[in-house]
Write a protein that holds these residues in place. Structure first.
Motif, PDB file in Angstrom:
ATOM      1  N   UNK A 103      16.007   5.805  -3.774  1.00  0.00           N
ATOM      2  CA  UNK A 103      16.386   5.740  -5.554  1.00  0.00           C
ATOM      3  C   UNK A 103      16.532   6.921  -6.318  1.00  0.00           C
ATOM      4  N   UNK A 104      15.263   8.072  -6.041  1.00  0.00           N
ATOM      5  CA  UNK A 104      15.493   9.595  -6.539  1.00  0.00           C
ATOM      6  C   UNK A 104      16.920   9.709  -7.419  1.00  0.00           C
ATOM      7  N   UNK A 105      17.977   9.681  -6.416  1.00  0.00           N
ATOM      8  CA  UNK A 105      18.934   9.716  -5.918  1.00  0.00           C
ATOM      9  C   UNK A 105      20.401   9.130  -6.902  1.00  0.00           C
ATOM     10  N   UNK A 106      19.505   7.928  -6.389  1.00  0.00           N
ATOM     11  CA  UNK A 106      20.477   6.645  -7.149  1.00  0.00           C
ATOM     12  C   UNK A 106      19.812   6.926  -8.654  1.00  0.00           C
ATOM     13  N   UNK A 107      19.166   7.450  -9.147  1.00  0.00           N
ATOM     14  CA  UNK A 107      18.942   7.189 -10.123  1.00  0.00           C
ATOM     15  C   UNK A 107      19.656   7.981 -11.076  1.00  0.00           C
ATOM     16  N   UNK A 108      19.751   9.573 -10.490  1.00  0.00           N
ATOM     17  CA  UNK A 108      20.468  10.660 -11.092  1.00  0.00           C
ATOM     18  C   UNK A 108      21.409  10.356 -10.714  1.00  0.00           C
ATOM     19  N   UNK A 109      22.522  10.235  -9.903  1.00  0.00           N
ATOM     20  CA  UNK A 109      24.348   8.903 -10.203  1.00  0.00           C
ATOM     21  C   UNK A 109      24.076   8.418 -11.000  1.00  0.00           C
ATOM     22  N   UNK A 158       0.850  -1.349  -0.217  1.00  0.00           N
ATOM     23  CA  UNK A 158       0.155   0.210  -0.386  1.00  0.00           C
ATOM     24  C   UNK A 158       0.871   1.066   0.202  1.00  0.00           C
ATOM     25  N   UNK A 159       0.755   2.063  -1.167  1.00  0.00           N
ATOM     26  CA  UNK A 159       1.068   3.549  -0.689  1.00  0.00           C
ATOM     27  C   UNK A 159       0.005   4.609  -0.470  1.00  0.00           C
ATOM     28  N   UNK A 160       0.562   5.342   0.359  1.00  0.00           N
ATOM     29  CA  UNK A 160      -0.864   6.206   0.675  1.00  0.00           C
ATOM     30  C   UNK A 160       0.273   7.538   0.374  1.00  0.00           C
ATOM     31  N   UNK A 161      -0.176   8.712  -1.011  1.00  0.00           N
ATOM     32  CA  UNK A 161       0.046  10.169  -0.480  1.00  0.00           C
ATOM     33  C   UNK A 161      -0.617  11.103  -0.667  1.00  0.00           C
ATOM     34  N   UNK A 200       1.046  10.542  -9.175  1.00  0.00           N
ATOM     35  CA  UNK A 200       3.004   9.683  -9.372  1.00  0.00           C
ATOM     36  C   UNK A 200       4.108   9.077  -8.724  1.00  0.00           C
ATOM     37  N   UNK A 201       4.271   9.961  -7.097  1.00  0.00           N
ATOM     38  CA  UNK A 201       4.539  10.021  -6.056  1.00  0.00           C
ATOM     39  C   UNK A 201       4.407   8.714  -5.611  1.00  0.00           C
ATOM     40  N   UNK A 202       3.201   7.644  -5.610  1.00  0.00           N
ATOM     41  CA  UNK A 202       2.215   6.907  -5.413  1.00  0.00           C
ATOM     42  C   UNK A 202       2.893   5.642  -6.193  1.00  0.00           C
ATOM     43  N   UNK A 203       2.948   5.872  -7.491  1.00  0.00           N
ATOM     44  CA  UNK A 203       3.387   5.006  -8.675  1.00  0.00           C
ATOM     45  C   UNK A 203       4.438   4.062  -8.478  1.00  0.00           C
ATOM     46  N   UNK A 204       5.496   5.614  -8.171  1.00  0.00           N
ATOM     47  CA  UNK A 204       7.667   4.805  -7.968  1.00  0.00           C
ATOM     48  C   UNK A 204       7.374   4.706  -6.341  1.00  0.00           C
ATOM     49  N   UNK A 257      12.858  13.787 -15.264  1.00  0.00           N
ATOM     50  CA  UNK A 257      12.701  13.662 -14.495  1.00  0.00           C
ATOM     51  C   UNK A 257      11.656  13.481 -12.809  1.00  0.00           C
ATOM     52  N   UNK A 258      11.853  14.857 -12.859  1.00  0.00           N
ATOM     53  CA  UNK A 258      10.954  15.979 -12.063  1.00  0.00           C
ATOM     54  C   UNK A 258       8.962  15.559 -12.097  1.00  0.00           C
ATOM     55  N   UNK A 259       9.316  15.305 -14.170  1.00  0.00           N
ATOM     56  CA  UNK A 259       7.802  15.447 -14.118  1.00  0.00           C
ATOM     57  C   UNK A 259       7.069  13.984 -14.089  1.00  0.00           C
ATOM     58  N   UNK A 260       8.035  12.708 -13.530  1.00  0.00           N
ATOM     59  CA  UNK A 260       7.582  11.868 -13.086  1.00  0.00           C
ATOM     60  C   UNK A 260       6.797  11.298 -11.218  1.00  0.00           C
ATOM     61  N   UNK A 261       7.441  12.485 -10.570  1.00  0.00           N
ATOM     62  CA  UNK A 261       6.821  12.599  -8.843  1.00  0.00           C
ATOM     63  C   UNK A 261       5.804  14.087  -9.447  1.00  0.00           C
ATOM     64  N   UNK A 262       5.396  14.651 -10.507  1.00  0.00           N
ATOM     65  CA  UNK A 262       4.593  15.996 -10.205  1.00  0.00           C
ATOM     66  C   UNK A 262       3.467  15.743  -9.255  1.00  0.00           C
ATOM     67  N   UNK A 263       2.499  14.855  -9.151  1.00  0.00           N
ATOM     68  CA  UNK A 263       1.263  14.650  -8.490  1.00  0.00           C
ATOM     69  C   UNK A 263       1.459  13.269  -7.220  1.00  0.00           C
TER      70      UNK A 263
END
Length: 361
Positions: A310-316, A119-122, A293-297, A284-290
């Motif tokens: 993960x987001x920081x690991x992705x960038x690196x 369960x992801x709740x945002x 999106x955040x719940x899906x991530x 990438x920021x558009x993937x967590x703009x709502x």
């Protein structure tokens, strides 16, 4: 339930893999209550079941007449073999026509259990309050022993296999070519992610295949090649796709193979790799703009055990990819000599355009 969620302007979606609800903060309890009630206590009324089954059968029949879907289903079946990923998304008429409400109820009872649920709740809430609320809503939800199925291995093809589906009434030729891809945990994932955007997934006309086949040659509007988008717990696919004119089959096949061999034989330019990385990091920021999106991530991170950083690991990881990395990953994971190619359209068994009779005057 539909009336209750609509009365507050909310959205409730349910399917074979779970559900999702979206409501305004003041309606949180109503939304969570309805979602968990549906997940725990689903029922399958005979009238609704019969209506949905008939709808699905119509979709199956329609898919058999559509060259794009026919080619895609055949391609996946040939690549995956006996693996479940090779089965049609809609099922088959032979299997669907025999389904009963009891079959769906048994599947729900087996799979929809708390120890098989994430369960992801945002949103705007007090975390402790929400956790307690979820605990109360799931207090009587019984666990069940559920193991992962023993799935067959997915093997790369030995040699180049070509299957042509002749559909005389089709106006366009649909072309699928590729082989099994990677799992999400593959250590080369990010190198291949950048490779995708150099080769066949870039925005506009920037990737090689779009720039050549679409922009310069004018062979199609949609041209893609990708290995990372379908990577999951099981292997995804490396797939090249184009929708084009029937008479262009030999030409597009040759160009795809040329580009696959080129990205293996020589490293891409610094500019190509930098442009791909800039796009990936910039979008990438558009993937967590709502909140959606955040719940899906969050669900993706949990499912594939990617870690909360993960987001920081992705960038690196993306920033560290070099042209040499892209070439090495392409050489390791792409095999143009051993692929499955399926086309469907107005072509004969040799891939030559059918000579259609002129329309009556």
């Amino acid at each position: 339930m539909a009336g209750m969620i609509e009365s507050v302007g909310g959205v409730l979606n349910l399917g074979s893999s779970g559900g999702a609800v979206k409501v305004l903060t003041p309606q949180r309890s109503l939304g969570l209550g309805l979602l968990f009630e549906c997940l725990k206590d689903a029922n399958f009324p005979k009238d609704s079941f019969a209506r949905e089954r008939e709808k699905l059968l119509n979709e199956i029949d329609d898919a058999e007449q559509r060259p794009d879907l026919k080619a895609r289903m055949t391609y996946r079946k040939l690549v995956y073999g006996k693996h479940p990923h090779g089965r049609p998304d809609f099922g088959t008429r032979a299997t669907v026509v025999k389904l009963t409400p009891d079959d769906c109820a048994a599947f729900h009872k087996k799979v929809f259990v708390p120890n098989n649920t994430t369960v992801a709740i945002v949103g705007d809430f007090d975390s402790k309050e929400v956790i307690e609320e979820v605990k109360k809503l799931t207090a009587d939800w019984k666990k069940s022993e559920i193991g992962k199925p023993n799935l067959p291995e997915v093997a790369k093809p030995e040699g180049f296999t070509q299957r042509i589906l002749t559909m005389p009434d089709a106006s366009q030729l649909h072309f699928y070519m590729g082989h099994p891809g990677i799992r999400r945990q593959d250590p080369d994932y990010f190198k291949l992610h950048v490779m995708d955007y150099v080769l066949g997934t870039g925005p506009g006309f920037t990737d090689r295949l779009s720039a050549r086949l679409r922009d310069r040659e004018g062979l199609a509007y949609t041209v893609t090649a990708n290995i990372t988008s379908g990577a999951g717990e099981e292997p995804g696919l490396f797939t090249c796709y184009i929708g084009t004119e029937p008479g262009k089959f030999a030409k597009v096949k040759g160009m795809f193979l040329e580009e696959l061999k080129r990205i293996r034989a020589e490293k891409p330019t610094d500019e190509e790799v930098e442009n791909a990385k800039k796009y990936l990091l910039g979008s990438m920021p558009f993937q967590v703009s709502t909140t959606d999106h955040v719940a899906a991530q969050l669900l993706m991170v949990e499912r594939y055990k990617l870690g909360l950083n993960y987001l920081e690991d992705y960038r690196k990881a993306v920033a560290a990819v070099t042209p040499e990395d892209v070439q090495a990953a392409a050489k390791k994971h792409l095999d143009p000599d051993n692929m499955i190619l399926v086309v469907a359209g107005a072509v004969d068994g040799d891939g030559k355009e059918l000579n259609k009779a002129p329309a009556p005057k």
